[in-house]
Design an enzyme around this catalytic site. Structure first.
Site, PDB file in Angstrom:
ATOM      1  N   LYS A 156       1.006  -1.244   0.076  1.00 30.64           N
ATOM      2  CA  LYS A 156      -0.088  -0.034  -0.064  1.00 30.64           C
ATOM      3  C   LYS A 156       0.692   1.541   0.071  1.00 30.64           C
ATOM      4  O   LYS A 156       2.169   1.207   0.162  1.00 30.64           O
ATOM      5  CB  LYS A 156      -0.853  -0.054   1.240  1.00 30.64           C
ATOM      6  CG  LYS A 156      -1.926  -1.257   1.232  1.00 30.64           C
ATOM      7  CD  LYS A 156      -2.552  -1.215   2.388  1.00 30.64           C
ATOM      8  CE  LYS A 156      -3.792  -2.544   2.510  1.00 30.64           C
ATOM      9  NZ  LYS A 156      -4.824  -2.508   3.578  1.00 30.64           N
ATOM     10  N   TYR A 195     -12.336  -3.219  -3.334  1.00 27.91           N
ATOM     11  CA  TYR A 195     -12.980  -2.882  -1.862  1.00 27.91           C
ATOM     12  C   TYR A 195     -14.554  -3.143  -1.994  1.00 27.91           C
ATOM     13  O   TYR A 195     -15.164  -2.529  -0.918  1.00 27.91           O
ATOM     14  CB  TYR A 195     -12.328  -1.705  -1.265  1.00 27.91           C
ATOM     15  CG  TYR A 195     -10.974  -1.715  -0.675  1.00 27.91           C
ATOM     16  CD1 TYR A 195     -10.587  -2.948   0.108  1.00 27.91           C
ATOM     17  CD2 TYR A 195      -9.923  -0.932  -1.144  1.00 27.91           C
ATOM     18  CE1 TYR A 195      -9.517  -3.209   0.626  1.00 27.91           C
ATOM     19  CE2 TYR A 195      -8.786  -0.967  -0.593  1.00 27.91           C
ATOM     20  CZ  TYR A 195      -8.281  -2.075   0.268  1.00 27.91           C
ATOM     21  OH  TYR A 195      -7.146  -2.469   0.604  1.00 27.91           O
ATOM     22  N   ASN A 199      -2.013  -0.194   7.000  1.00 32.17           N
ATOM     23  CA  ASN A 199      -1.334  -1.387   7.393  1.00 32.17           C
ATOM     24  C   ASN A 199      -0.439  -2.058   6.439  1.00 32.17           C
ATOM     25  O   ASN A 199      -0.119  -3.454   6.551  1.00 32.17           O
ATOM     26  CB  ASN A 199      -2.238  -2.363   8.126  1.00 32.17           C
ATOM     27  CG  ASN A 199      -3.385  -2.589   7.166  1.00 32.17           C
ATOM     28  OD1 ASN A 199      -3.488  -2.475   5.868  1.00 32.17           O
ATOM     29  ND2 ASN A 199      -4.503  -3.375   7.470  1.00 32.17           N
ATOM     30  N   HIS A 256      -1.909  -5.532   1.594  1.00 32.25           N
ATOM     31  CA  HIS A 256      -3.060  -6.169   1.358  1.00 32.25           C
ATOM     32  C   HIS A 256      -2.869  -7.934   0.602  1.00 32.25           C
ATOM     33  O   HIS A 256      -1.783  -8.044   0.082  1.00 32.25           O
ATOM     34  CB  HIS A 256      -3.915  -5.747   0.214  1.00 32.25           C
ATOM     35  CG  HIS A 256      -4.993  -6.569  -0.481  1.00 32.25           C
ATOM     36  ND1 HIS A 256      -6.211  -6.787   0.371  1.00 32.25           N
ATOM     37  CD2 HIS A 256      -5.296  -7.475  -1.432  1.00 32.25           C
ATOM     38  CE1 HIS A 256      -7.072  -7.557  -0.294  1.00 32.25           C
ATOM     39  NE2 HIS A 256      -6.278  -7.896  -1.289  1.00 32.25           N
ATOM     40  N   GLU A 314      -9.265 -10.576  -7.603  1.00 31.01           N
ATOM     41  CA  GLU A 314      -8.320  -9.481  -7.565  1.00 31.01           C
ATOM     42  C   GLU A 314      -7.472  -9.442  -8.398  1.00 31.01           C
ATOM     43  O   GLU A 314      -6.955  -8.373  -8.808  1.00 31.01           O
ATOM     44  CB  GLU A 314      -7.993  -9.471  -5.864  1.00 31.01           C
ATOM     45  CG  GLU A 314      -8.875  -9.218  -5.036  1.00 31.01           C
ATOM     46  CD  GLU A 314      -8.631  -9.467  -3.382  1.00 31.01           C
ATOM     47  OE1 GLU A 314      -7.305  -9.809  -3.344  1.00 31.01           O
ATOM     48  OE2 GLU A 314      -9.275  -9.229  -2.502  1.00 31.01           O
TER      49      GLU A 314
HETATM   50  P1  DAT Z   1      -7.414  -7.135   5.655  1.00 36.83           P
HETATM   51  O1  DAT Z   1      -6.752  -5.989   4.925  1.00 36.83           O
HETATM   52  O2  DAT Z   1      -6.703  -7.538   6.988  1.00 36.83           O
HETATM   53  O3  DAT Z   1      -8.084  -8.132   4.756  1.00 36.83           O
HETATM   54  P2  DAT Z   1     -10.229  -6.314   5.652  1.00 36.83           P
HETATM   55  O4  DAT Z   1     -10.268  -6.577   4.330  1.00 36.83           O
HETATM   56  O5  DAT Z   1     -11.279  -6.358   6.773  1.00 36.83           O
HETATM   57  O6  DAT Z   1      -8.743  -6.668   6.337  1.00 36.83           O
HETATM   58  O7  DAT Z   1      -9.934  -4.487   5.645  1.00 36.83           O
HETATM   59  C1  DAT Z   1      -9.668  -3.897   4.587  1.00 36.83           C
HETATM   60  C2  DAT Z   1      -8.803  -2.704   5.010  1.00 36.83           C
HETATM   61  O8  DAT Z   1      -9.640  -1.566   5.521  1.00 36.83           O
HETATM   62  C3  DAT Z   1      -7.794  -2.978   6.189  1.00 36.83           C
HETATM   63  O9  DAT Z   1      -6.511  -3.467   5.677  1.00 36.83           O
HETATM   64  C4  DAT Z   1      -7.668  -1.769   6.921  1.00 36.83           C
HETATM   65  C5  DAT Z   1      -9.073  -0.854   6.609  1.00 36.83           C
HETATM   66  N1  DAT Z   1      -9.940  -1.303   8.069  1.00 36.83           N
HETATM   67  C6  DAT Z   1     -10.524  -2.454   8.421  1.00 36.83           C
HETATM   68  N2  DAT Z   1     -11.373  -2.486   9.093  1.00 36.83           N
HETATM   69  C7  DAT Z   1     -11.062  -1.177   9.723  1.00 36.83           C
HETATM   70  C8  DAT Z   1     -11.425  -0.686  10.824  1.00 36.83           C
HETATM   71  N3  DAT Z   1     -12.303  -1.091  11.697  1.00 36.83           N
HETATM   72  N4  DAT Z   1     -11.310   0.647  11.240  1.00 36.83           N
HETATM   73  C9  DAT Z   1     -10.075   1.408  10.264  1.00 36.83           C
HETATM   74  N5  DAT Z   1      -9.749   0.927   9.057  1.00 36.83           N
HETATM   75  C10 DAT Z   1      -9.993  -0.488   8.910  1.00 36.83           C
HETATM   76 MG    MG Z   2      -9.337  -8.066   3.187  1.00 35.45          MG
END
Ligand code: DAT
Ligand code: MG
Length: 138
Positions: free
Chosen positions: A10, A50, A117, A120, A131
């Site tokens: 990212k 997303y 973070n 991805h 994807e």
């Molecule tokens: P991951 O990237 O671990 O698969 P995800 O698909 O649930 O997590 O979410 C996509 C991204 O969105 C994640 O990398 C960071 C952001 N995100 C997810 N949950 C969040 C939250 N509760 N608050 C803020 N950002 C969040």
């Molecule tokens: Mg995810």
């Protein structure tokens, strides 16, 4: 067919110069790099990528963050690479991601609306194929 996953470094990871260290962990684990490119994502690509998060409170900040700078998109290959990379990445929240993981070693909470973070990784065979199609074409 060998399992494939989509990895994104990212904008925070690219800006901080962590692409090499992230790739090194993927290679050290024994996975191979099938595709690799740096690009600036469009809003359209991010909306597809997303789609499952549309409407959530962090969706708009997430898209804005992903538009904030270049991304490195990677297709990694190897038996078990989908859960294997998720394990290397660590859990979503970098504050509590385990040390030894990418997010646990290099990530933190910056007090923003979205978790920055670093990476991805696809979470299933179906999302990986979907994807990879979005970022690299069919
Ligand atoms: P991951 O990237 O671990 O698969 P995800 O698909 O649930 O997590 O979410 C996509 C991204 O969105 C994640 O990398 C960071 C952001 N995100 C997810 N949950 C969040 C939250 N509760 N608050 C803020 N950002 C969040
Ligand atoms: Mg995810």
């Amino acid at each position: 067919m060998t399992e494939r996953t989509l990895i994104l470094v990212k904008p925070d990871g690219v800006k901080r110069g962590l692409t090499g260290q992230i790739l090194a962990r993927v290679e050290a684990k024994g996975y191979s790099i099938a595709e690799l490119k740096q690009l600036n994502a469009s809003r359209e690509v991010l909306a597809e990528h997303y789609a499952e998060h549309e409407g959530k409170p962090f969706y708009e900040p997430l898209v804005e963050f992903m538009l904030s700078g270049p991304i490195v998109a990677i297709v990694a290959e190897g038996h078990g690479v989908i859960p294997g990379f998720r394990s290397l990445a660590g859990t979503t929240d970098p504050t509590t991601a385990a040390p030894g993981t990418i997010r646990g070693d290099f990530g933190r909470d910056w007090g923003l609306k979205v978790q920055q973070n670093l990476v991805h990784g696809s979470d299933s065979v179906e999302s990986a194929e979907r994807e990879i199609g979005i970022w690299f074409g069919k």
